[in-house]
Design a protein around this motif. Structure first.
Motif, PDB file in Angstrom:
ATOM      1  N   GLY A  75      -4.158 -19.875   0.641  1.00  0.00           N
ATOM      2  CA  GLY A  75      -3.614 -20.675   1.727  1.00  0.00           C
ATOM      3  C   GLY A  75      -2.160 -21.042   1.486  1.00  0.00           C
ATOM      4  O   GLY A  75      -1.641 -21.964   2.130  1.00  0.00           O
ATOM      5  N   ASP A  76      -1.488 -20.344   0.566  1.00  0.00           N
ATOM      6  CA  ASP A  76      -0.066 -20.580   0.301  1.00  0.00           C
ATOM      7  C   ASP A  76       0.761 -19.596   1.119  1.00  0.00           C
ATOM      8  O   ASP A  76       0.264 -18.550   1.565  1.00  0.00           O
ATOM      9  CB  ASP A  76       0.232 -20.399  -1.189  1.00  0.00           C
ATOM     10  N   ILE A  77       2.050 -19.921   1.280  1.00  0.00           N
ATOM     11  CA  ILE A  77       2.943 -19.017   2.012  1.00  0.00           C
ATOM     12  C   ILE A  77       3.275 -17.825   1.121  1.00  0.00           C
ATOM     13  O   ILE A  77       3.626 -17.984  -0.060  1.00  0.00           O
ATOM     14  CB  ILE A  77       4.234 -19.743   2.451  1.00  0.00           C
ATOM     15  N   ARG A  78       3.149 -16.640   1.657  1.00  0.00           N
ATOM     16  CA  ARG A  78       3.415 -15.404   0.905  1.00  0.00           C
ATOM     17  C   ARG A  78       4.899 -15.236   0.623  1.00  0.00           C
ATOM     18  O   ARG A  78       5.748 -15.793   1.336  1.00  0.00           O
ATOM     19  CB  ARG A  78       2.914 -14.189   1.686  1.00  0.00           C
ATOM     20  N   ASP A  79       5.217 -14.465  -0.382  1.00  0.00           N
ATOM     21  CA  ASP A  79       6.618 -14.112  -0.640  1.00  0.00           C
ATOM     22  C   ASP A  79       7.108 -13.121   0.403  1.00  0.00           C
ATOM     23  O   ASP A  79       8.292 -13.124   0.773  1.00  0.00           O
ATOM     24  CB  ASP A  79       6.765 -13.498  -2.041  1.00  0.00           C
ATOM     25  N   GLN A  80       6.225 -12.265   0.858  1.00  0.00           N
ATOM     26  CA  GLN A  80       6.544 -11.281   1.891  1.00  0.00           C
ATOM     27  C   GLN A  80       5.357 -11.223   2.842  1.00  0.00           C
ATOM     28  O   GLN A  80       4.208 -11.109   2.410  1.00  0.00           O
ATOM     29  CB  GLN A  80       6.776  -9.903   1.251  1.00  0.00           C
ATOM     30  N   ALA A  81       5.609 -11.343   4.130  1.00  0.00           N
ATOM     31  CA  ALA A  81       4.515 -11.291   5.103  1.00  0.00           C
ATOM     32  C   ALA A  81       3.955  -9.875   5.205  1.00  0.00           C
ATOM     33  O   ALA A  81       4.556  -8.910   4.693  1.00  0.00           O
ATOM     34  CB  ALA A  81       5.017 -11.763   6.462  1.00  0.00           C
ATOM     35  N   GLU A  82       2.777  -9.755   5.849  1.00  0.00           N
ATOM     36  CA  GLU A  82       2.167  -8.458   6.108  1.00  0.00           C
ATOM     37  C   GLU A  82       2.062  -8.291   7.623  1.00  0.00           C
ATOM     38  O   GLU A  82       1.657  -9.228   8.318  1.00  0.00           O
ATOM     39  CB  GLU A  82       0.752  -8.384   5.516  1.00  0.00           C
ATOM     40  N   ALA A  83       2.392  -7.112   8.110  1.00  0.00           N
ATOM     41  CA  ALA A  83       2.332  -6.858   9.555  1.00  0.00           C
ATOM     42  C   ALA A  83       1.302  -5.771   9.851  1.00  0.00           C
ATOM     43  O   ALA A  83       1.257  -4.751   9.162  1.00  0.00           O
ATOM     44  CB  ALA A  83       3.696  -6.441  10.081  1.00  0.00           C
ATOM     45  N   PHE A  84       0.483  -6.030  10.874  1.00  0.00           N
ATOM     46  CA  PHE A  84      -0.567  -5.085  11.239  1.00  0.00           C
ATOM     47  C   PHE A  84      -0.616  -4.954  12.757  1.00  0.00           C
ATOM     48  O   PHE A  84      -0.277  -5.880  13.494  1.00  0.00           O
ATOM     49  CB  PHE A  84      -1.927  -5.566  10.746  1.00  0.00           C
ATOM     50  N   ASN A  85      -1.090  -3.809  13.183  1.00  0.00           N
ATOM     51  CA  ASN A  85      -1.404  -3.625  14.591  1.00  0.00           C
ATOM     52  C   ASN A  85      -2.813  -4.188  14.836  1.00  0.00           C
ATOM     53  O   ASN A  85      -3.549  -4.487  13.901  1.00  0.00           O
ATOM     54  CB  ASN A  85      -1.352  -2.140  14.952  1.00  0.00           C
ATOM     55  N   MET A  86      -3.179  -4.315  16.111  1.00  0.00           N
ATOM     56  CA  MET A  86      -4.462  -4.917  16.439  1.00  0.00           C
ATOM     57  C   MET A  86      -5.663  -4.109  15.932  1.00  0.00           C
ATOM     58  O   MET A  86      -6.738  -4.654  15.743  1.00  0.00           O
ATOM     59  CB  MET A  86      -4.601  -5.132  17.953  1.00  0.00           C
ATOM     60  N   ASP A  87      -5.458  -2.812  15.662  1.00  0.00           N
ATOM     61  CA  ASP A  87      -6.571  -2.024  15.122  1.00  0.00           C
ATOM     62  C   ASP A  87      -6.669  -2.132  13.607  1.00  0.00           C
ATOM     63  O   ASP A  87      -7.502  -1.482  12.983  1.00  0.00           O
ATOM     64  CB  ASP A  87      -6.432  -0.555  15.543  1.00  0.00           C
ATOM     65  N   GLY A  88      -5.807  -2.970  13.003  1.00  0.00           N
ATOM     66  CA  GLY A  88      -5.845  -3.178  11.565  1.00  0.00           C
ATOM     67  C   GLY A  88      -4.933  -2.277  10.774  1.00  0.00           C
ATOM     68  O   GLY A  88      -4.777  -2.453   9.557  1.00  0.00           O
ATOM     69  N   SER A  89      -4.311  -1.314  11.451  1.00  0.00           N
ATOM     70  CA  SER A  89      -3.392  -0.425  10.740  1.00  0.00           C
ATOM     71  C   SER A  89      -2.084  -1.156  10.445  1.00  0.00           C
ATOM     72  O   SER A  89      -1.708  -2.110  11.128  1.00  0.00           O
ATOM     73  CB  SER A  89      -3.121   0.830  11.580  1.00  0.00           C
TER      74      SER A  89
END
Length: 951
Positions: free
Chosen positions: A303-317
């Motif tokens: 539940g901590d803020i990440r050093d780098q965010a992760e980006a995904f499309n709605m299908d999980g890719s």
């Protein structure tokens, strides 16, 4: 029998006998009837909900067993993944200072099995205390080998059918326990928080319809703005319609995100603009799906803020096109610290519009006690929509019926809008998912690694690792009706007892368990024609038991009642310690102690199992919540005493005497014929109400018959016969036979509700009634015989009861002693009255304590008398020689004066305009009722005094 009823002296002994002799097991004969116990957590102990539902199930099983059915009540416990793992983790930390990671997965799992063998049987021993006649010989545990095999088989087949997949989806994430949890394990609590209004600048020089170069969003979770991928406005909102399709510049981050049109944005609520964070909010995730927005995860599993965010499309890719940079000053911050820092940064940038106080519902993990975070994680899911079709049809077609029926609507609303089901949990204790991965991440599903290698042609050079996750306990318990019976093998037990007959459960798990059992069962279990089988034919939905004030029972409220305390009793100090001993908040503990001492100043006295069970049945109005009533429990303890005392009287009157069981001549009195007739009626009523799931009505039928008819009237009506030296032996024999036969039938009809007291009495009474058998459990349940219904006897006894009651009322009104002989005159008598008078004069003289009984001729005058009506007939008791006129007038004068003062007080209160205008309507109505009651009592007393004066 002992003279005094002592439940503790008989309950343990009888249960041990029943279990040792195997009476609970299926008989192998008759029509199959089965119930599956909702498996309680292996960590659990008996609470009021268990006691309520298990008592109901036991009543049905005992009833059907006595009706000759081949009954199975399948018992077992659930491995309770999170709860059990937490119990053992706390244990090894307290005793050894170690964590599960110090042990490793395999050794820690061994520790859990050790705990289960030593301490996991608490609730099953408590079930025995409740009298539950479950089949202990086939007790199951959701982690035992056979059941494990069923769970594994279901997972593999669903995967092969394309109904299980692994994907990146939003789940309820517990940052403390590091696992996904179900909605049922989320406890929403009302909290006082804030609503922050934040300014989001419009891109490219755009302006709102009001000419502003920004929009304002309102949020209760400012920290999630780092993961915003859009802002939603209502398509019909004139303020923002022109901005749909435009962009804003996300403050602090600098990312361009679009403004989308979606009805989720309420024009009347807040600013009309809603920030959309699809990776951190379930509603936002739905908006993201509709509007094609990506998902940006900004949080770690802690539940901590990440050093780098992760980006995904709605299908999980993975979405590689989005800049996932998180501003440096927020990296690594704990989520609530990040909230403070982000709000401060908005304020510093001049983008914080205002902060309002705001009441909101905050989700907490019911086990960990921390705030739950919606989080994107890789999980296993079941595609439920295809499974739901058959499950909906089964209820629509009536193959499964809900009792009460209105719960079908709740079922349909969930099932027709069903979402895929997250079935994986990040725990060590549970059914480990039978899936393996190679180094490229490809997944293989199979029963074991060897099968996976053989099926997929994988050599020893291919490294495989098994999935670390376990299955949600709701997944395994969804197989309960058939997994407990030996499936996937087609065992005789499965063929005999499936489908089961009734599921007894609460409304809160209709979706989490009931619906999933229906879906799973209908997918895997088919009849010989290939038609999907239902897991059960009826779903009997019980209400929730609340405390005396209608408040939900909770440890934090200190209002939890332990059913065993009501059976065995508990003194005040132990009760206080039980409710407050583990509380960390001293002020709360003091409050609960004060409340407990006030409510239970003498603790809780022992009541016994039968009294507790009977109280639960009396409150079992289908589907409605129940306010617990200690007075009713006390009343049912008195009911047990009444039955016990009645049995002692019957034994005293019949033991060692001829009870007419050898085919000898007997003469039945009116009272004998009447009680036999009433017995047929109550047998029919109870059977109907049991078949209609109305245990509250059935228990009331029995209470009324046993207390008000058999004990209060029939036993009294038997005395004039048995104590009459002039009565014939045939007449006495008939009454003795009726006494024992009706009591023996009462024991059998009452047994499903009160198993212990009925077995104890039945064993004493059966030889006198000419009945054989080792246990009442296997005796035949009484069936009404219409040929024994005697309407004339019932009518005559109603007349006789009215006569005796009338005399008793006169005694009470005129303050005459119960044993003072009275002369009674009858006026306005019909031929039927005279017949009844002639046939029953001995009963009347004995029970009403009469010295003389005469009927006036139509032309005769009656002296001044107290009067009661029995139909059209008047019952007159001449008063002249019975009372001291002056003393009685003086006594009544004081009562009149007292009542006059009461009337005046209530009238004064209700004529006070200030009181009437300010008091609640319910209080005013209560005072009016008191006034009316006082006025009625005054009028009656004045009439009585006038009658005395006229003597």
């Amino acid at each position: 029998m002992e003279k005094t009823y002592n439940p503790s002296a008989i309950e343990g002994t009888w249960y041990k006998t029943w279990e040792e002799k195997g009476y609970f097991a299926p008989s192998g004969e008759g029509t199959p009837y089965s119930i599956m116990i909702p498996p309680p957590n292996v960590t659990g102990s008996l609470h009021m909900g268990h006691a309520f539902q298990d008592s109901i199930m036991d009543a049905f099983i005992r009833y059907k067993r006595m009706k000759g059915f081949n009954t199975l009540w399948q018992v077992g416990t659930d491995h309770a993944g999170i709860a059990t793992q937490m119990v053992v983790e706390r244990k090894i930390m307290a005793e050894e200072g170690k964590t599960r990671h110090d042990y490793g997965r395999e050794a820690f799992t061994d520790k859990i099995w050790e705990w289960k063998e030593e301490s996991g049987g608490t609730i099953t021993s408590q079930l025995r205390r409740l009298g539950a006649s479950v089949d202990w010989e086939t007790e199951r545990f959701t982690m035992d080998d056979g059941f494990y095999k069923a769970v594994q088989e279901v997972f593999i087949r669903l995967y092969e059918d394309g109904l299980i997949y692994r994907g990146k989806r939003l789940v309820n994430w517990d940052p403390k326990l590091h696992t996904a949890i179900s909605d049922l394990e989320v406890e929403s609590q009302e909290k006082q928080g804030n609503m922050w209004y934040l300014r989001y600048p419009l891109a490219d020089g755009e302006t709102t319809g009001e000419g502003k170069d920004y929009i304002v969003v309102a949020t209760t979770r400012p920290e999630t703005m780092l993961g915003d991928t859009g802002v939603a406005v209502n398509p019909e909102d004139p303020r923002y319609k022109n901005l749909i399709g435009k962009d804003i510049i996300l403050p602090l981050v600098g990312r361009r995100i679009p403004i989308v049109g979606d009805e989720h944005a309420d024009m009347e609520k807040g600013t009309g603009c809603v920030k959309i964070t699809p990776a951190h909010d379930f509603n936002d995730n739905e908006v993201g799906k509709r509007c094609g927005l990506p998902m940006i995860n900004i949080m770690t599993l802690n539940g901590d803020i990440r050093d780098q965010a992760e980006a995904f499309n709605m299908d999980g890719s993975v979405n590689a096109d989005i800049d996932t940079t998180i501003p440096e000053q927020f990296r690594g911050l704990e989520r609530f610290e990040a909230r403070k820092q982000i709000v401060a940064a908005f304020e510093e940038a001049g983008l914080l519009v205002k902060i309002d106080d705001h009441t909101l519902m905050v989700p907490y993990g019911d086990r960990s006690g921390v705030v739950i975070e919606p989080l994107l994680t890789d999980q296993w899911f079941v595609r439920t929509a295809p499974l739901a079709k058959e499950a909906i049809r089964a209820v629509e077609d009536g193959d499964i019926q809900f009792v009460p029926k209105q719960y079908e609507n709740m079922y349909f609303s969930w099932m027709r809008d069903i979402q895929d089901w997250c079935i994986s949990r990040q725990l060590w204790w549970g059914h480990r998912i039978p899936a393996w991965y190679d180094n490229s991440g490809k997944v293989y599903v199979g029963r074991n690694e060897a099968e996976v290698r053989e099926k997929n042609g994988l050599g020893a050079d291919v490294e495989l690792r098994q999935d670390n996750d376990v299955l949600d306990t709701w997944f395994s318990s969804g197989l309960w009706t058939f997994g407990t019976q030996g499936w996937p093998e087609q065992t005789e037990r499965l063929k005999t007892f499936h489908p089961t007959d009734v599921l007894v459960t609460g409304f809160d798990i209709i979706f989490f368990w009931v619906a999933r059992m229906i879906m799973m069962t209908m997918h895997f279990i088919k009849d010989e024609n290939g038609k999907p089988q239902v897991p059960f034919k009826y779903v009997y939905v019980t209400g929730l038991i609340r405390d005396e004030n209608g408040v939900k029972m909770s440890k934090t409220k200190g209002n939890v009642l332990d059913p065993l305390d009501m059976i065995d009793g508990i003194d005040l100090e132990d009760l206080v310690e039980k409710r407050t001993g583990n509380m960390m908040q001293p002020q709360l503990a003091q409050k609960i102690e004060k409340q407990t001492r006030k409510t239970y100043p003498e603790g809780i006295t022992p009541h016994g199992t039968d009294a507790l069970r009977y109280t639960l049945y009396s409150l079992a109005s289908t589907g409605r919540d129940i306010n617990w009533d200690m007075k009713r429990l006390e009343g049912n303890r008195n009911f047990c005493n009444k039955i016990w005392n009645a049995a002692n009287y019957v034994l005293m009157m019949t033991e060692g005497k001829d009870c007419g069981q050898g085919g000898v001549d007997v003469e039945l009195t009116l009272a004998d014929k009447w009680i036999i007739s009433e017995l047929q009626r109550v047998e029919a009523q109870v059977a109907k109400n049991m078949d209609d799931f109305r245990l509250d009505h059935a228990s009331q039928n029995l209470y009324d018959f046993i207390w008000n008819e058999y004990c209060a009237w029939y036993l009294e009506l038997s005395k004039p016969v048995l104590w009459d030296e002039n009565a014939s032996e045939e007449r006495k024999r008939g009454t003795r036979r009726t006494l024992v036969r009706v009591l023996e039938s009462i024991c059998r009809i009452l047994h499903p509700f009160m198993p212990y007291i009925t077995e104890e009495i039945w064993q004493q009474i059966k030889p006198l009634a000419g009945v054989e058998g080792d246990t009442i459990m296997l005796a035949a349940y009484p069936v009404a015989d219409e040929s024994k219904i005697d309407a004339q006897a019932e009518s005559d006894i109603t007349w006789l009861k009215g006569f005796i009651t009338g005399i008793r009322n006169i005694r009470a009104e005129m303050n005459l002693g119960p044993n003072k002989p009275l002369d009674v005159i009858l006026r306005n008598t019909s031929e039927e009255d005279l017949r009844r008078l002639e046939e029953n004069s001995s009963f009347l003289i004995s029970l009403a304590k009469l010295s003389n009984l005469t009927a006036l001729k139509s032309d005769e005058e009656a002296p001044m008398s107290a009067t009661q009506l029995v139909g059209e007939m008047e019952v007159l008791v001449p008063m002249a020689d019975l009372i001291d006129k002056d003393k009685e007038i003086a006594r009544l004068g004081k009562e009149v004066e007292k009542l006059q003062k009461e009337v005046a007080r209530f009238e004064g209160k209700l004529s006070n305009e200030k009181f009437v205008s300010s008091a609640p309507a319910a209080v005013i109505e209560k005072e009016r009722t008191k006034l009316a009651d006082a006025q009625t009592a005054l009028k009656k007393m004045e009439e009585q005094m006038a009658a005395i004066k006229a003597l």
